[in-house]
Design an enzyme around this catalytic site. Structure first.
Site, PDB file in Angstrom:
ATOM      1  CE  LYS A 159     -50.073 -26.676  23.019  1.00  0.00           C
ATOM      2  NZ  LYS A 159     -49.705 -28.033  24.019  1.00  0.00           N
ATOM      3  CG  ASP A 199     -47.188 -34.163  24.527  1.00  0.00           C
ATOM      4  OD1 ASP A 199     -47.213 -33.257  25.030  1.00  0.00           O
ATOM      5  OD2 ASP A 199     -48.497 -34.897  24.202  1.00  0.00           O
ATOM      6  CG  HIS A 246     -53.950 -29.875  23.543  1.00  0.00           C
ATOM      7  ND1 HIS A 246     -53.027 -30.837  24.360  1.00  0.00           N
ATOM      8  CD2 HIS A 246     -55.267 -30.703  23.467  1.00  0.00           C
ATOM      9  CE1 HIS A 246     -53.751 -32.425  24.817  1.00  0.00           C
ATOM     10  NE2 HIS A 246     -55.004 -31.749  24.214  1.00  0.00           N
ATOM     11  CG  HIS A 281     -45.619 -30.866  22.633  1.00  0.00           C
ATOM     12  ND1 HIS A 281     -46.322 -30.131  22.299  1.00  0.00           N
ATOM     13  CD2 HIS A 281     -44.947 -30.913  23.793  1.00  0.00           C
ATOM     14  CE1 HIS A 281     -46.979 -30.613  23.717  1.00  0.00           C
ATOM     15  NE2 HIS A 281     -46.775 -30.618  23.975  1.00  0.00           N
ATOM     16  CG  HIS A 319     -45.017 -31.275  28.895  1.00  0.00           C
ATOM     17  ND1 HIS A 319     -46.745 -30.316  29.183  1.00  0.00           N
ATOM     18  CD2 HIS A 319     -45.160 -31.735  27.701  1.00  0.00           C
ATOM     19  CE1 HIS A 319     -47.220 -29.955  27.781  1.00  0.00           C
ATOM     20  NE2 HIS A 319     -46.438 -30.982  26.883  1.00  0.00           N
ATOM     21  CG  HIS A 330     -49.749 -33.110  21.169  1.00  0.00           C
ATOM     22  ND1 HIS A 330     -50.839 -32.701  20.752  1.00  0.00           N
ATOM     23  CD2 HIS A 330     -49.395 -32.918  22.032  1.00  0.00           C
ATOM     24  CE1 HIS A 330     -51.103 -32.414  22.010  1.00  0.00           C
ATOM     25  NE2 HIS A 330     -50.634 -32.144  22.838  1.00  0.00           N
TER      26      HIS A 330
HETATM   27  C1  NCD Z   1     -49.149 -32.977  29.157  1.00  0.00           C
HETATM   28  C2  NCD Z   1     -48.455 -32.930  30.279  1.00  0.00           C
HETATM   29  O1  NCD Z   1     -48.919 -33.885  31.622  1.00  0.00           O
HETATM   30  O2  NCD Z   1     -48.264 -31.472  30.467  1.00  0.00           O
HETATM   31  N1  NCD Z   1     -49.982 -34.384  29.236  1.00  0.00           N
HETATM   32  C3  NCD Z   1     -50.311 -34.960  28.126  1.00  0.00           C
HETATM   33  O3  NCD Z   1     -50.848 -36.453  28.098  1.00  0.00           O
HETATM   34  N2  NCD Z   1     -49.547 -35.346  26.641  1.00  0.00           N
HETATM   35  C4  NCD Z   1     -50.401 -31.998  28.450  1.00  0.00           C
HETATM   36  C5  NCD Z   1     -51.033 -31.966  27.213  1.00  0.00           C
HETATM   37  O4  NCD Z   1     -49.467 -31.913  26.134  1.00  0.00           O
HETATM   38  O5  NCD Z   1     -51.662 -32.671  26.622  1.00  0.00           O
HETATM   39 ZN    ZN Z   2     -47.410 -31.545  25.701  1.00  0.00          ZN
END
Ligand code: NCD
Ligand code: ZN
Length: 345
Positions: free
Chosen positions: A96, A244, A133, A12, A14, A171
């Site tokens: 997702k 995450d 999520h 996971h 970003h 998460h």
């Molecule tokens: C994530 C993001 O910033 O893309 N933020 C987070 O707090 N985890 C999005 C997500 O996975 O909820």
């Molecule tokens: Zn995330």
């Protein structure tokens, strides 16, 4: 003290887009052999073509041998045809589900899951996992209760309707979520972040508000942290590593209305090792980090190994992030584990 584990996966991440991707992938690939890229870009990655093009953009700036797998962003317009194409593509490994409004860039997510029944049935049939999520978004529900309410109101009925649908509850942050996964059948798994294994909401809110500890789902109580630690270090193999890691440019975090997301990539394995050591379970770290997720997704293990040493190091105060800067999680703190290198075999 030295520790060597089979090269792990981060299920996971970003990576963001544009110039920042190179900065993120550099940190991830120092520790991980493969990562699952989240699709919440603006606009989101709704089709296989978009998801695969994004994967290529990441690979272009990644070191040789690093693997990226992609996900689709579920919308109320996602078609069965798109699901079948994703299921047939080895590089798209999931879809997702963001409840609309739950988190960063979730505006195009789902308001009414009933609109997705056909798509969910197609995923169940084809074995394509749904990555969730897990938070309700109703204004009336307290932010600390949103995960637990989601389990009762959305996930339990979903799993009952689609018992063979592979689900990854992403998460997880509560004892309730750990209990849910333990009670569910083999098709339900969960990822656990390093920051939820090590921190509680006190770290976010006591003695000053610390925006770099703010993420969604928000950090919870110490009894929840305990439950996560027991799950991650326990024998059940349906709990695995997903950071995450969610970088935001410093000004977007240190703000009157700061974004949710902790950028843990630069410190991820060091944090997980600290958490596993706290529970006397360093010998389980490899299974959690390098095996269980691959087994759930039905993918091969990575080759090679990653070395860690019990040696103090200070996390940088900030790091480059495209044209700007990002504050890594635990910036300025001293950590007890250091990733010292990778061995190809
Ligand atoms: C994530 C993001 O910033 O893309 N933020 C987070 O707090 N985890 C999005 C997500 O996975 O909820
Ligand atoms: Zn995330």
């Amino acid at each position: 003290m030295e520790l060597s584990i089979a090269t792990p996966d981060d299920w996971h991440v970003h990576f963001r887009d544009g110039r920042a991707v190179g900065d993120v992938v550099r940190e991830v690939s120092r520790q991980f052999g493969r990562a699952l890229a989240m699709p919440n870009l603006r606009p989101p990655l709704r089709t296989c073509a978009e998801a695969l093009a994004y994967r290529r953009r990441i690979l272009q700036v990644a070191p040789e041998g690093f693997e990226v797998v992609a996900t689709l962003y579920l919308t109320e317009q996602t078609t069965v045809g798109e699901i079948l194409e994703a299921a047939a593509s080895p590089s798209v490994v999931g879809v997702k589900f963001y409840p609309a409004g739950a988190t960063t860039h979730s505006e195009d997510g789902i308001s009414d899951l009933a609109t997705c029944e056909e798509v969910l049935s197609a995923m169940e049939e084809s074995g394509l996992p749904l990555l969730v999520h897990g938070e309700v978004v109703d204004d009336g529900v307290d932010i600390f209760d949103r995960e637990e309410r989601f389990l009762d109101e959305v996930l339990a009925p979903l799993v009952a309707r689609h018992p063979r649908l592979k689900v990854v509850l992403e998460h997880i942050t509560t004892r309730a979520a750990v209990d849910f996964v333990n009670a569910a059948g083999p098709s339900v798994a969960a990822t656990i972040t390093a920051h939820h294994l090590l921190h509680t909401r006190n770290d976010l809110l006591v003695g000053g508000i610390r925006p770099h500890f703010y993420c969604l789902p928000v950090l919870k109580r110490s009894q929840d942290r305990r439950a996560l630690l027991e799950a991650a270090t326990g024998e059940r193999r349906r709990f695995f590593l997903g950071t995450d890691s969610a970088p935001h440019e410093v000004g977007r975090k240190e703000s009157a209305c700061g974004c949710a997301g902790c950028y843990t990539s630069p410190v991820a394995l060091a944090l997980y090792a600290t958490a596993f050591e706290e529970n006397g379970a360093l010998d389980r770290l490899e299974d959690f980090a390098s095996r269980r997720g691959a087994d759930f997704y039905g993918l091969p293990y990575n080759g090679g190994r990653v070395r860690l040493r019990r040696e103090k190091w200070e996390v940088p105060a900030s790091m480059p992030f495209g044209a700007g800067r990002v504050i890594p999680f635990a910036a300025g703190r001293t950590l007890t584990w250091t990733v010292t290198g990778r061995d190809p075999i």
